[in-house]
Design a protein around this motif. Structure first.
Motif, PDB file in Angstrom:
ATOM      1  N   SER A  99       0.873  -0.980  -0.130  1.00  0.00           N
ATOM      2  CA  SER A  99      -0.149   0.170  -0.109  1.00  0.00           C
ATOM      3  C   SER A  99       0.780   1.197  -0.189  1.00  0.00           C
ATOM      4  O   SER A  99       2.119   1.072   0.576  1.00  0.00           O
ATOM      5  N   CYS A 104      -2.882  10.009  -0.414  1.00  0.00           N
ATOM      6  CA  CYS A 104      -3.021  10.411  -1.936  1.00  0.00           C
ATOM      7  C   CYS A 104      -4.359  10.526  -2.226  1.00  0.00           C
ATOM      8  O   CYS A 104      -5.473   9.661  -1.516  1.00  0.00           O
ATOM      9  N   THR A 105      -4.904  11.407  -2.987  1.00  0.00           N
ATOM     10  CA  THR A 105      -6.024  11.225  -3.819  1.00  0.00           C
ATOM     11  C   THR A 105      -6.443  10.301  -4.230  1.00  0.00           C
ATOM     12  O   THR A 105      -5.765   9.370  -4.676  1.00  0.00           O
ATOM     13  N   ARG A 106      -7.822  10.087  -4.563  1.00  0.00           N
ATOM     14  CA  ARG A 106      -8.266   8.780  -5.318  1.00  0.00           C
ATOM     15  C   ARG A 106      -8.452   9.234  -6.805  1.00  0.00           C
ATOM     16  O   ARG A 106      -9.010   8.508  -7.643  1.00  0.00           O
ATOM     17  N   GLN A 107      -7.907  10.419  -7.247  1.00  0.00           N
ATOM     18  CA  GLN A 107      -7.915  10.827  -8.540  1.00  0.00           C
ATOM     19  C   GLN A 107      -7.427   9.676  -9.538  1.00  0.00           C
ATOM     20  O   GLN A 107      -6.457   9.244  -9.271  1.00  0.00           O
ATOM     21  N   TRP A 108      -8.095   9.399 -10.648  1.00  0.00           N
ATOM     22  CA  TRP A 108      -7.680   8.309 -11.951  1.00  0.00           C
ATOM     23  C   TRP A 108      -6.918   9.174 -12.581  1.00  0.00           C
ATOM     24  O   TRP A 108      -7.501   9.762 -13.513  1.00  0.00           O
ATOM     25  N   GLY A 131      -2.784   4.211  -9.929  1.00  0.00           N
ATOM     26  CA  GLY A 131      -4.087   5.204 -10.170  1.00  0.00           C
ATOM     27  C   GLY A 131      -3.468   6.717 -10.370  1.00  0.00           C
ATOM     28  O   GLY A 131      -4.097   7.173 -11.125  1.00  0.00           O
ATOM     29  N   ASN A 132      -2.339   6.999  -9.819  1.00  0.00           N
ATOM     30  CA  ASN A 132      -1.758   8.336 -10.233  1.00  0.00           C
ATOM     31  C   ASN A 132      -0.292   8.384  -9.539  1.00  0.00           C
ATOM     32  O   ASN A 132       0.363   7.499  -9.108  1.00  0.00           O
ATOM     33  N   GLU A 135       0.283   7.816  -5.670  1.00  0.00           N
ATOM     34  CA  GLU A 135       0.411   6.367  -5.334  1.00  0.00           C
ATOM     35  C   GLU A 135       1.583   5.488  -5.776  1.00  0.00           C
ATOM     36  O   GLU A 135       2.334   4.896  -5.060  1.00  0.00           O
TER      37      GLU A 135
END
Length: 148
Positions: A99, A104-108, A131-132, A135
């Motif tokens: 992990s 981090c944001t969950r922005q794709w 994801g970005n 991550e």
């Protein structure tokens, strides 16, 4: 012209010298190919790109990394990266933390990293998608292989 045993013997000797003895004529014979090193080669191309898939991603950064016979390439820290890879026997999946180590944001906005080439004489093709960029940075913080 009359042929006798001496003529044939002289002819055979001349032919043998011509075929086998270019060195006798002053021309050096080629030596068999010798390996440059006793180590199996380790030479990789590492990339970081934008996209969800390695085959279609747009490569943003790429470096070369050579670990054998000695660290080198365009990687900014080849010695450190080679040490990190040697510690995991070139198993790239082990570079990735389970992990992200940072929030981090969950922005794709997918980022894909790849490794292709040869590690200790064996062909390597590996990739993973994050994801970005946050991550990716959090998952790879423990090693220097993709720190370029």
């Amino acid at each position: 012209m009359r042929y006798n045993r001496n003529t044939f013997a002289a002819s055979a000797i001349a032919t043998a010298l011509l075929l086998s003895g270019t060195a006798a004529a002053g021309v050096a014979q080629a030596k068999p190919a010798q390996p440059d090193s006793l180590y199996a080669p380790s030479s990789l191309v590492l990339t970081v790109g934008k996209g969800a898939d390695a085959a279609t991603a747009t490569v943003e950064r790429a470096v070369t990394l050579e670990c054998a016979p000695r660290p080198g390439g365009s990687h900014p820290s080849p010695r450190s990266a080679c040490t990190d890879l040697a510690a995991i026997n070139g198993q790239f999946a082990q570079l990735v933390a389970s992990s992200s180590q940072k929030p981090c944001t969950r922005q794709w906005d997918p980022v894909v990293i790849t490794a292709a080439g040869v590690w200790e004489g064996k062909r390597v093709t590996w990739s993973i998608t994050f994801g970005n960029a946050c991550e990716m940075a959090g998952s790879m913080a423990e090693n220097s292989v993709f720190a370029f």
